[in-house]
Motif scaffolding. Structure first.
Motif, mmCIF file in Angstrom:
data_model
loop_
_atom_site.group_PDB
_atom_site.id
_atom_site.type_symbol
_atom_site.label_atom_id
_atom_site.label_comp_id
_atom_site.label_asym_id
_atom_site.label_seq_id
_atom_site.Cartn_x
_atom_site.Cartn_y
_atom_site.Cartn_z
ATOM 1 N N GLN A 1 0.851 -1.216 0.204
ATOM 2 C CA GLN A 1 0.179 0.032 0.045
ATOM 3 C C GLN A 1 0.826 1.235 0.053
ATOM 4 O OE1 GLN A 1 -2.447 -0.524 3.384
ATOM 5 N NE2 GLN A 1 -4.128 -1.085 2.143
ATOM 6 N N GLY A 2 1.913 1.142 0.735
ATOM 7 C CA GLY A 2 2.822 2.182 0.738
ATOM 8 C C GLY A 2 3.590 2.482 -0.560
ATOM 9 N N LEU A 3 3.785 1.487 -1.230
ATOM 10 C CA LEU A 3 4.612 1.747 -2.484
ATOM 11 C C LEU A 3 3.547 2.152 -3.478
ATOM 12 C CD1 LEU A 3 6.663 -1.665 -2.710
ATOM 13 C CD2 LEU A 3 7.365 0.771 -2.448
ATOM 14 N N SER A 4 2.189 1.983 -3.190
ATOM 15 C CA SER A 4 1.247 2.496 -4.465
ATOM 16 C C SER A 4 1.037 3.811 -4.246
ATOM 17 C CB SER A 4 0.176 1.736 -4.174
ATOM 18 O OG SER A 4 -0.633 2.019 -3.010
ATOM 19 N N LYS A 5 1.346 4.501 -2.924
ATOM 20 C CA LYS A 5 1.351 6.014 -2.953
ATOM 21 C C LYS A 5 2.536 6.748 -3.030
ATOM 22 C CE LYS A 5 -2.000 5.236 0.820
ATOM 23 N NZ LYS A 5 -2.384 5.099 2.160
ATOM 24 N N ARG A 6 3.771 6.098 -3.014
ATOM 25 C CA ARG A 6 4.966 6.859 -3.092
ATOM 26 C C ARG A 6 6.209 6.028 -3.918
ATOM 27 N NH1 ARG A 6 6.320 9.956 1.656
ATOM 28 N NH2 ARG A 6 4.338 10.365 2.197
ATOM 29 N N GLN A 7 7.025 6.480 -4.697
ATOM 30 C CA GLN A 7 8.118 5.897 -5.210
ATOM 31 C C GLN A 7 9.084 5.643 -4.070
ATOM 32 O OE1 GLN A 7 8.052 5.092 -8.334
ATOM 33 N NE2 GLN A 7 10.010 4.329 -8.661
ATOM 34 N N PHE A 8 9.762 4.202 -4.150
ATOM 35 C CA PHE A 8 10.778 3.836 -3.467
ATOM 36 C C PHE A 8 11.964 3.553 -4.383
ATOM 37 C CE2 PHE A 8 13.344 0.543 -1.011
ATOM 38 C CZ PHE A 8 13.322 1.250 -0.186
ATOM 39 N N ASP A 9 13.136 4.338 -4.224
ATOM 40 C CA ASP A 9 14.149 4.317 -4.928
ATOM 41 C C ASP A 9 15.167 3.323 -4.110
ATOM 42 O OD1 ASP A 9 13.188 6.177 -6.861
ATOM 43 O OD2 ASP A 9 14.028 7.854 -5.598
ATOM 44 N N GLY A 10 15.777 2.564 -4.826
ATOM 45 C CA GLY A 10 16.682 1.588 -4.567
ATOM 46 C C GLY A 10 16.035 0.288 -4.230
ATOM 47 N N SER A 11 16.615 -0.583 -3.673
ATOM 48 C CA SER A 11 16.165 -1.956 -3.165
ATOM 49 C C SER A 11 16.710 -2.410 -1.979
ATOM 50 C CB SER A 11 16.718 -3.051 -4.415
ATOM 51 O OG SER A 11 18.219 -3.042 -4.261
ATOM 52 N N LEU A 12 15.590 -2.966 -1.351
ATOM 53 C CA LEU A 12 15.857 -3.442 0.139
ATOM 54 C C LEU A 12 15.505 -4.645 0.352
ATOM 55 C CD1 LEU A 12 16.465 -1.977 2.817
ATOM 56 C CD2 LEU A 12 14.052 -1.566 3.179
ATOM 57 N N LYS A 13 16.201 -5.678 1.340
ATOM 58 C CA LYS A 13 15.732 -7.061 1.556
ATOM 59 C C LYS A 13 15.531 -6.951 2.976
ATOM 60 C CE LYS A 13 18.650 -9.909 0.516
ATOM 61 N NZ LYS A 13 19.310 -10.997 -0.105
ATOM 62 N N PHE A 14 14.504 -7.526 3.593
ATOM 63 C CA PHE A 14 14.374 -7.835 4.797
ATOM 64 C C PHE A 14 14.697 -9.395 4.949
ATOM 65 C CE2 PHE A 14 11.255 -4.345 4.541
ATOM 66 C CZ PHE A 14 11.764 -3.536 5.976
ATOM 67 N N ASP A 15 15.857 -9.747 5.520
ATOM 68 C CA ASP A 15 16.116 -11.146 5.559
ATOM 69 C C ASP A 15 15.769 -11.706 7.288
ATOM 70 O OD1 ASP A 15 17.463 -13.471 6.095
ATOM 71 O OD2 ASP A 15 19.603 -12.822 5.558
ATOM 72 N N CYS A 16 14.808 -12.528 7.096
ATOM 73 C CA CYS A 16 14.174 -13.031 8.389
ATOM 74 C C CYS A 16 14.536 -14.469 8.739
ATOM 75 C CB CYS A 16 12.537 -13.010 8.165
ATOM 76 S SG CYS A 16 11.822 -11.409 7.943
ATOM 77 N N GLY A 17 15.981 -14.794 8.171
ATOM 78 C CA GLY A 17 16.252 -15.917 8.361
ATOM 79 C C GLY A 17 15.524 -17.134 7.924
ATOM 80 N N PRO A 18 15.237 -18.020 8.678
ATOM 81 C CA PRO A 18 14.487 -19.142 8.435
ATOM 82 C C PRO A 18 13.206 -18.966 7.881
ATOM 83 C CG PRO A 18 14.627 -19.371 10.612
ATOM 84 C CD PRO A 18 15.563 -18.322 10.183
ATOM 85 N N ASP A 19 12.525 -17.926 8.096
ATOM 86 C CA ASP A 19 11.246 -17.480 7.821
ATOM 87 C C ASP A 19 11.099 -16.746 6.337
ATOM 88 O OD1 ASP A 19 9.750 -18.423 10.124
ATOM 89 O OD2 ASP A 19 10.520 -16.386 11.264
ATOM 90 N N GLY A 20 12.399 -16.617 5.587
ATOM 91 C CA GLY A 20 12.532 -16.189 4.289
ATOM 92 C C GLY A 20 12.658 -14.643 4.383
ATOM 93 N N VAL A 21 12.510 -14.269 3.069
ATOM 94 C CA VAL A 21 12.978 -12.638 2.907
ATOM 95 C C VAL A 21 11.818 -12.006 2.207
ATOM 96 C CG1 VAL A 21 15.264 -13.088 2.444
ATOM 97 C CG2 VAL A 21 13.832 -13.164 0.351
#
Length: 86
Positions: A3-23
């Motif tokens: 939802q936040g991405l639909s309202k604004r542009q996010f420049d760059g790339s970001l990864k949340f690494d949650c370990g065994p729960d995935g990314v």
């Protein structure tokens, strides 16, 4: 987050690494669970990620308490705060 991405542009790339729960990857103004190289990686548990997204975990406090670790381009991580406010 999507939802936040639909309202604004996010420049760059970001990864949340949650370990065994995935990314969770924010790239190309979309959210994905496909692991890929990103400008910045935040290592965090899934439960702390939920707190971060809902505003129950302050990012700076999280870093200082060791609840999340940022690697790569920290400027990209700082842009996340604007996205979460959307």
């Amino acid at each position: 987050m999507q939802q936040g991405l639909s309202k604004r542009q996010f420049d760059g790339s970001l990864k949340f690494d949650c370990g065994p729960d995935g990314v969770i990857v924010l790239a190309d103004n979309a959210v994905s669970r496909d692991d890929q190289e990103t400008d910045c990686t935040i290592k965090i548990t899934e439960s702390n990620l939920a707190k971060l997204i809902t505003g129950k975990l302050n990012p700076m406090t999280g870093v200082m308490m060791g609840k999340l670790k940022v690697s790569g381009d920290a400027k990209v991580a700082m842009k996340l705060g604007e996205l979460l406010k959307a």
